[in-house]
Design an enzyme around this catalytic site. Structure first.
Site, PDB file in Angstrom:
ATOM      1  N   ASP A  90      18.142   2.804  43.189  1.00 24.18           N
ATOM      2  CA  ASP A  90      17.960   2.068  41.945  1.00 24.18           C
ATOM      3  C   ASP A  90      19.242   1.302  41.617  1.00 24.18           C
ATOM      4  O   ASP A  90      20.246   1.402  42.318  1.00 24.18           O
ATOM      5  CB  ASP A  90      17.536   2.996  40.814  1.00 24.18           C
ATOM      6  N   ASP A 144      18.595  -4.661  35.865  1.00 25.26           N
ATOM      7  CA  ASP A 144      17.706  -5.107  34.795  1.00 25.26           C
ATOM      8  C   ASP A 144      18.228  -4.592  33.468  1.00 25.26           C
ATOM      9  O   ASP A 144      19.092  -3.720  33.412  1.00 25.26           O
ATOM     10  CB  ASP A 144      16.272  -4.624  35.029  1.00 25.26           C
ATOM     11  N   GLN A 193       9.969  -6.205  32.943  1.00 26.97           N
ATOM     12  CA  GLN A 193      10.207  -5.581  31.645  1.00 26.97           C
ATOM     13  C   GLN A 193       9.236  -6.148  30.609  1.00 26.97           C
ATOM     14  O   GLN A 193       8.341  -6.912  30.948  1.00 26.97           O
ATOM     15  CB  GLN A 193      11.665  -5.797  31.226  1.00 26.97           C
ATOM     16  N   ASP A 270       8.298   7.490  41.387  1.00 27.19           N
ATOM     17  CA  ASP A 270       9.389   8.462  41.489  1.00 27.19           C
ATOM     18  C   ASP A 270       9.535   9.152  40.144  1.00 27.19           C
ATOM     19  O   ASP A 270       9.175   8.585  39.113  1.00 27.19           O
ATOM     20  CB  ASP A 270      10.721   7.782  41.857  1.00 27.19           C
ATOM     21  N   CYS A 308      -3.026  25.943  47.632  1.00 28.37           N
ATOM     22  CA  CYS A 308      -1.846  25.284  48.205  1.00 28.37           C
ATOM     23  C   CYS A 308      -1.461  25.932  49.536  1.00 28.37           C
ATOM     24  O   CYS A 308      -1.474  27.157  49.667  1.00 28.37           O
ATOM     25  CB  CYS A 308      -0.677  25.376  47.225  1.00 28.37           C
ATOM     26  N   CYS A 310       1.601  25.152  51.000  1.00 24.31           N
ATOM     27  CA  CYS A 310       3.020  24.823  51.159  1.00 24.31           C
ATOM     28  C   CYS A 310       3.796  26.003  51.743  1.00 24.31           C
ATOM     29  O   CYS A 310       3.304  27.136  51.826  1.00 24.31           O
ATOM     30  CB  CYS A 310       3.626  24.392  49.818  1.00 24.31           C
ATOM     31  N   CYS A 313       3.930  28.941  49.134  1.00 25.44           N
ATOM     32  CA  CYS A 313       2.669  29.635  48.866  1.00 25.44           C
ATOM     33  C   CYS A 313       2.166  30.418  50.068  1.00 25.44           C
ATOM     34  O   CYS A 313       1.472  31.436  49.915  1.00 25.44           O
ATOM     35  CB  CYS A 313       1.612  28.638  48.399  1.00 25.44           C
ATOM     36  N   HIS A 339       7.670  23.915  46.594  1.00 30.12           N
ATOM     37  CA  HIS A 339       6.280  23.966  46.138  1.00 30.12           C
ATOM     38  C   HIS A 339       5.928  22.745  45.297  1.00 30.12           C
ATOM     39  O   HIS A 339       4.904  22.081  45.544  1.00 30.12           O
ATOM     40  CB  HIS A 339       6.000  25.228  45.333  1.00 30.12           C
TER      41      HIS A 339
END
Length: 376
Positions: A90, A144, A193, A270, A308, A310, A313, A339
């Site tokens: 960013d 920005d 924006q 994100d 799940c 993962c 889990c 997780h």
């Protein structure tokens, strides 16, 4: 960068984005690695366990520590971290917004004091790109002028004007640098924006999308407005964005936000939410959130999410995670973060499959139906 649309279902899109370092199937969620690391996780976790193709790093923080020149000397972000897939960085605009008590924008850039030592620094559109050339990210966000909501029309108008002028300066500077051998494999995204005002969003989108950027983001949302206002703004804005370039909604958000905004045509997301919430004891499941520190999980032998698969889990129970959290064991932060990120990545992966199959509406209904039930 190569970009192609694989399928469309209503406004929802399944796309493929290829950078110099990886191929990214969208919709995609980008884990946030503020200081060139996703908190509590390492490169093997990101590559081998989560199989991420892109993560986000923070220009402002890396500029201050360890310094973008240091990162450049150490092989840029890919060499420095050992993560050889894609990075998005960013611009520092959000940090100027979130640290508004120690920053001040003007027509040329943003003056701020370091949150580390109080030293003064000045970000301009070209300065921000120079930092990102040193970082070597695959996708660079331009500077920005972000404002909190609600804001006056006068302040939003200033934001649009500055953002547009900074965008023009950024794209001119970037193409010049590329012509002279810098940033050849780096891509540049502009940030629309305009608050939640449709007319302002139209003005900003039309001005920026007329320029030769590689992709476009919607910024300035999830900064105090109601969720429905965010959804309405995204729905209004996306038709002004080129269909043949990536669309990125910055800093968003909850699982519901992803599902709603994918439906409105967003490709990239994100947010710090999955990792931050994990560290604070909140885990995401197909049925809603689990507060793992609650006493009722002390002797619960089930996994965090019965649906799940993962790393966490498959191996550990709610009881064990409850114990680790209460004991403040560092292992908890890794297992919980794995997780939550897996949940987010699986969610956008399932959304993509639904778009490819032309059944996004059914996917969305199933998503909300499960959340009406309590975790078992």
């Amino acid at each position: 960068m190569k970009f192609s649309i694989d399928a469309v279902d209503g406004k929802a899109r399944a796309c493929t984005l290829t950078t110099a370092h990886s191929t990214i199937r969208t919709p995609i969620f980008m884990p946030v690695g503020t200081s060139a690391v996703v908190k509590a996780l390492d490169t093997d976790d990101m590559r081998e366990i989560l199989d991420t193709q892109i993560i986000l790093a923070n220009t402002y923080h890396l500029y201050l520590r360890p310094g973008d020149e240091t990162v450049a000397k150490m092989g840029k972000l890919h060499g420095f971290t050992g993560y050889d897939r894609s990075f998005l960085t960013d611009s520092g605009g959000f940090q100027a917004f979130s640290l508004s008590d120690i920053s001040r924008p003007d027509d040329e850039g943003i003056l701020f004091r370091s949150h580390i030592d109080g030293s003064k620094h000045y970000f301009t559109p070209s300065k921000v790109l120079d930092i990102q050339y040193n970082l070597g990210s695959d996708i660079m966000m331009i500077l920005d002028d972000l404002v909190a909501l609600p804001a006056t029309k006068e302040r939003i108008a200033v934001s649009i004007d500055r953002t547009t002028r900074w965008a023009r300066e950024s794209i001119t500077y970037h193409r010049f640098k590329q012509e002279h051998g810098t940033g050849i494999d780096q891509n540049i995204f502009a940030i629309i924006q305009g608050g939640t005002d449709p007319e302002f969003r139209k003005i900003s989108a039309e001005a920026l999308c007329a320029m030769d950027f590689d992709g476009f983001a919607i910024g300035g949302l999830s900064v105090g407005e109601a969720n429905q206002a965010m959804y309405d703004t995204v729905e209004f804005t996306t038709p002004f964005m080129p269909s043949d370039k990536p669309r990125y909604l910055m800093g968003v958000g909850t699982p519901e936000d992803l599902v709603e905004n994918i439906e409105r045509g967003i490709d990239m997301f994100d947010c710090v939410m999955p990792t931050r919430n994990a560290r604070n004891g909140t885990l995401f499941t197909s049925f809603g959130k689990v507060n793992i520190k609650a006493a009722r999980y002390k002797e619960d032998a089930s996994p965090i999410d019965p649906e799940c698969d993962c790393y966490t889990c498959r191996r550990y129970t709610r009881a064990y995670l409850n114990h680790l959290y209460r004991a403040r064991e560092l292992t908890y932060f890794r297992l919980a973060s794995l997780h939550n990120l897996h949940y987010y990545l699986r969610l956008v992966g399932e959304a993509r499959e639904a778009i490819l199959a032309g059944r996004y509406g059914a996917f969305k209904r199933d998503f909300y139906s499960k959340r009406e039930k309590k975790p078992i």
